[in-house]
Every structure is written in structure tokens, then in C-alpha cells.
Write an enzyme that holds these catalytic residues in place. Structure first.
Site, short mmCIF file in Angstrom:
data_model
loop_
_atom_site.label_atom_id
_atom_site.label_comp_id
_atom_site.label_asym_id
_atom_site.label_seq_id
_atom_site.Cartn_x
_atom_site.Cartn_y
_atom_site.Cartn_z
N TYR A 157 0.83 -1.19 0.00
CA TYR A 157 0.00 0.00 0.00
C TYR A 157 0.88 1.25 0.00
O TYR A 157 0.67 2.17 -0.79
CB TYR A 157 -0.92 -0.01 1.22
CG TYR A 157 -1.86 1.17 1.29
CD1 TYR A 157 -3.10 1.14 0.65
CD2 TYR A 157 -1.52 2.32 1.99
CE1 TYR A 157 -3.95 2.23 0.70
CE2 TYR A 157 -2.36 3.41 2.06
CZ TYR A 157 -3.58 3.36 1.41
OH TYR A 157 -4.42 4.44 1.47
N HIS A 205 1.50 4.11 -3.11
CA HIS A 205 1.28 5.55 -2.91
C HIS A 205 2.56 6.35 -3.10
O HIS A 205 2.51 7.49 -3.54
CB HIS A 205 0.64 5.82 -1.54
CG HIS A 205 -0.83 5.60 -1.54
ND1 HIS A 205 -1.38 4.34 -1.43
CD2 HIS A 205 -1.86 6.46 -1.68
CE1 HIS A 205 -2.70 4.44 -1.50
NE2 HIS A 205 -3.01 5.72 -1.65
N TYR A 219 -3.29 16.54 1.08
CA TYR A 219 -3.90 15.22 1.26
C TYR A 219 -2.90 14.31 1.97
O TYR A 219 -1.79 14.08 1.47
CB TYR A 219 -4.27 14.67 -0.11
CG TYR A 219 -5.10 13.41 -0.14
CD1 TYR A 219 -5.57 12.79 1.00
CD2 TYR A 219 -5.42 12.83 -1.35
CE1 TYR A 219 -6.33 11.65 0.93
CE2 TYR A 219 -6.19 11.69 -1.44
CZ TYR A 219 -6.64 11.10 -0.29
OH TYR A 219 -7.39 9.95 -0.36
N TRP A 258 -7.55 3.36 -10.43
CA TRP A 258 -6.78 3.34 -9.18
C TRP A 258 -7.46 2.43 -8.16
O TRP A 258 -6.81 1.63 -7.49
CB TRP A 258 -6.61 4.75 -8.63
CG TRP A 258 -5.85 4.81 -7.34
CD1 TRP A 258 -6.37 4.96 -6.08
CD2 TRP A 258 -4.43 4.72 -7.16
NE1 TRP A 258 -5.38 4.98 -5.14
CE2 TRP A 258 -4.17 4.83 -5.78
CE3 TRP A 258 -3.37 4.56 -8.03
CZ2 TRP A 258 -2.88 4.78 -5.26
CZ3 TRP A 258 -2.08 4.52 -7.51
CH2 TRP A 258 -1.86 4.62 -6.14
N TRP A 259 -8.78 2.57 -8.04
CA TRP A 259 -9.50 1.71 -7.09
C TRP A 259 -9.32 0.24 -7.45
O TRP A 259 -9.12 -0.59 -6.55
CB TRP A 259 -10.97 2.06 -7.07
CG TRP A 259 -11.30 3.35 -6.39
CD1 TRP A 259 -10.49 4.12 -5.60
CD2 TRP A 259 -12.55 4.04 -6.44
NE1 TRP A 259 -11.15 5.24 -5.16
CE2 TRP A 259 -12.41 5.21 -5.66
CE3 TRP A 259 -13.76 3.78 -7.06
CZ2 TRP A 259 -13.46 6.11 -5.49
CZ3 TRP A 259 -14.79 4.68 -6.90
CH2 TRP A 259 -14.64 5.83 -6.11
#
Length: 97
Positions: A11, A15, A34, A69-70
Site C-alpha cells: 500500500y 502511494h 492530502y 486506481w481503485w
């Protein structure tokens, strides 16, 4: 949001290598500052972001880059149908300006 066990390193790596087209999409949608935080014990993720006054973040779920992306992240997280990460609101209990 919630990670699946064993997914933390991947993960973070994904990112760290965020797609430029996704970063541009988020920026053009009015998302600023963000950050995503991880509780390593529970694998819970907590996202904090600021929105510009003229943001269009609510339309992101329809954008092909966001959906891509999801789909890319779905194996690592608990997701809704359509691979949108499961999210739930947290109750504010304190704020100091």
C-alpha cells in the site's frame, strides 16, 4: 478505510509511486494537503485533506483514472462494490482553532 493483513508495505509503495495522472486529477478536483495515516495495530487508514471552495471531489468516483486506481488498490483493502474503498465517518470529539 481498512487495509487487509499483509498489505501495508505494498500500500505504501503504491502511494509512493502515485500515478501522475491521478495526482493531477485530485489537484484539479480541488483536493489539497492530502495525507493518509495508518494505525499499524488495527490496519485502519485515516485520510485528511483540504478542499478548495470550488472543488469537484464528489465527481471523482465517475472518472476512469479514479476507477482504475481503485481497481489497482482493491486487492490491498476492504472495498465496496465497484472497488471503492470502504469508508466510514468518524465523530469529531475535539477541535482547537
Amino acid at each position: 478505510m481498512q487495509l487487509k493483513p499483509g498489505a501495508m508495505d505494498e500500500y505504501k509503495a503504491r502511494h509512493d509511486a502515485i500515478w501522475p495522472e491521478l495526482a493531477e486529477l485530485l489537484h484539479h478536483s480541488g483536493i489539497r494537503d492530502y495525507s493518509i495515516f495508518l494505525d499499524e495495530e488495527t490496519l485502519s487508514l485515516f485520510a485528511v485533506l483540504k478542499l478548495t471552495d470550488d472543488n469537484s471531489h464528489e465527481t471523482l468516483s465517475k472518472h476512469p483514472v479514479m476507477q482504475k486506481w481503485w481497481n489497482y488498490m482493491a486487492p490491498l483493502m476492504h472495498v465496496e462494490p465497484g472497488n471503492k474503498p470502504k469508508e466510514w465517518a468518524l465523530e469529531p470529539v475535539f477541535y482547537l482553532a
